[in-house]
Design an enzyme around this catalytic site. Structure first.
Site, mmCIF file in Angstrom:
data_model
loop_
_atom_site.group_PDB
_atom_site.id
_atom_site.type_symbol
_atom_site.label_atom_id
_atom_site.label_comp_id
_atom_site.label_asym_id
_atom_site.label_seq_id
_atom_site.Cartn_x
_atom_site.Cartn_y
_atom_site.Cartn_z
ATOM 1 C CG HIS A 1 3.286 -9.563 2.111
ATOM 2 N ND1 HIS A 1 4.327 -8.633 1.551
ATOM 3 C CD2 HIS A 1 3.707 -9.793 3.270
ATOM 4 C CE1 HIS A 1 5.127 -8.733 2.642
ATOM 5 N NE2 HIS A 1 4.615 -9.051 3.705
ATOM 6 C CB SER B 1 8.961 -8.732 3.666
ATOM 7 O OG SER B 1 9.721 -9.835 3.571
ATOM 8 C CD GLU B 2 6.814 -4.762 2.306
ATOM 9 O OE1 GLU B 2 7.536 -4.023 1.252
ATOM 10 O OE2 GLU B 2 6.812 -6.160 2.108
ATOM 11 C CB THR B 3 5.384 -3.198 9.484
ATOM 12 O OG1 THR B 3 6.316 -4.126 10.268
ATOM 13 C CG2 THR B 3 4.478 -2.792 10.570
#
Length: 264
Positions: free
Chosen positions: A77, A45-47
């Site tokens: 997160h 979802s995210e880096t």
């Protein structure tokens, strides 16, 4: 060149649940196209990427977040994961870290085995339910709808939140940043899910930034300032939230799952 990379599961007390985020500490920024390519390669979802600031009067690090497709202006997160990495696994000797971000300076504070994030409140404005939304939720009719940075549909109960089968093409075409669905929780105060297909995230497992809109709504409805929230995705996760004026405090745990090196 090689660079360290870490993966942590956020808003959970056990690995393989919560929301996985990759975190890359850097000394200096790589080109934006390289950051985006790394995030696409990670396919999470995210880096998160952060760089230490030379002038630390206002913040300690510059923090940025990328989905597989775009850079985003706020991410809970991956901020939690970045702070937990610093507090628990790297040579950072303070219990508060300040990140300069696209959403201003965000503070993370170590509190026992949790980290508390200080995020902006983003309350929604009630408006009519968009045409076609009930069909896009698998036939579940919202009882309310709000627009903020993210759209939010209010459902009757947690069972309906869990039962949503989203039409991702419909949601991707909505104005705004994806869609939250939420209701009063069964074994917690608030249950929710979040879909962001426009950003390359069909369903986000646990979304801190969504609670910048979820919390103001439910604080008013439930008459309490502190909420235990659960994101009832397949992986699931817990967030402990508090309304504080124009800020939202969001607490949770992040556990290290993996560390390694990438070659760029």
């Amino acid at each position: 060149m090689t660079y360290p990379i870490y993966q942590l599961d956020a808003f959970t007390d056990r690995v393989f649940t919560g929301n996985p985020a990759a975190v890359m500490p850097l000394d200096t920024w790589l080109p934006d196209e390289t950051l985006q390519a790394i995030a696409m390669e990670n396919n999470l979802s995210e880096t998160a990427f952060y760089v230490p600031l030379a002038d630390t009067r206002n913040a300690d690090f510059h923090l940025r977040w990328f989905t597989p497709e775009i850079e985003v202006d706020l991410c809970g997160h991956a901020t939690l994961a970045s702070a937990a990495l610093l507090f628990d696994h790297l040579d950072y000797d303070r219990d508060v870290v300040r990140f300069q971000t696209l959403s201003g300076v965000l503070t993370a504070t170590a509190q026992g085995n949790r980290v508390e994030l200080d995020f902006p409140s983003r309350p929604g404005t009630a408006t009519r339910v968009p045409d076609g939304l009930a069909a896009a939720l698998g036939g579940i009719e919202p009882v309310g709808f709000l627009r903020a940075h993210k759209n939010m549909a209010i459902l009757m109960n947690e069972e309906e939140v869990r039962a949503v089968v989203p039409d991702l093409n419909f949601i991707a075409g909505m104005e705004g940043d994806g869609l939250i669905v939420t209701a009063k929780g069964d074994e917690c105060d608030v249950a929710s899910r979040y879909f962001a297909p426009h950003a390359g995230i069909p369903e986000d497992p646990v979304t801190g930034s969504a609670h910048c809109t979820i919390v103001p709504y439910w604080v008013e409805r439930l008459g309490k300032m502190q909420l235990h929230c659960r994101q009832v995705s397949a992986r699931g996760g817990s967030l402990y939230c508090e309304a504080a004026g124009d800020r939202i405090r969001i607490s949770g745990r992040a556990l290290l799952y993996m560390k390694g090196e990438i070659y760029v």
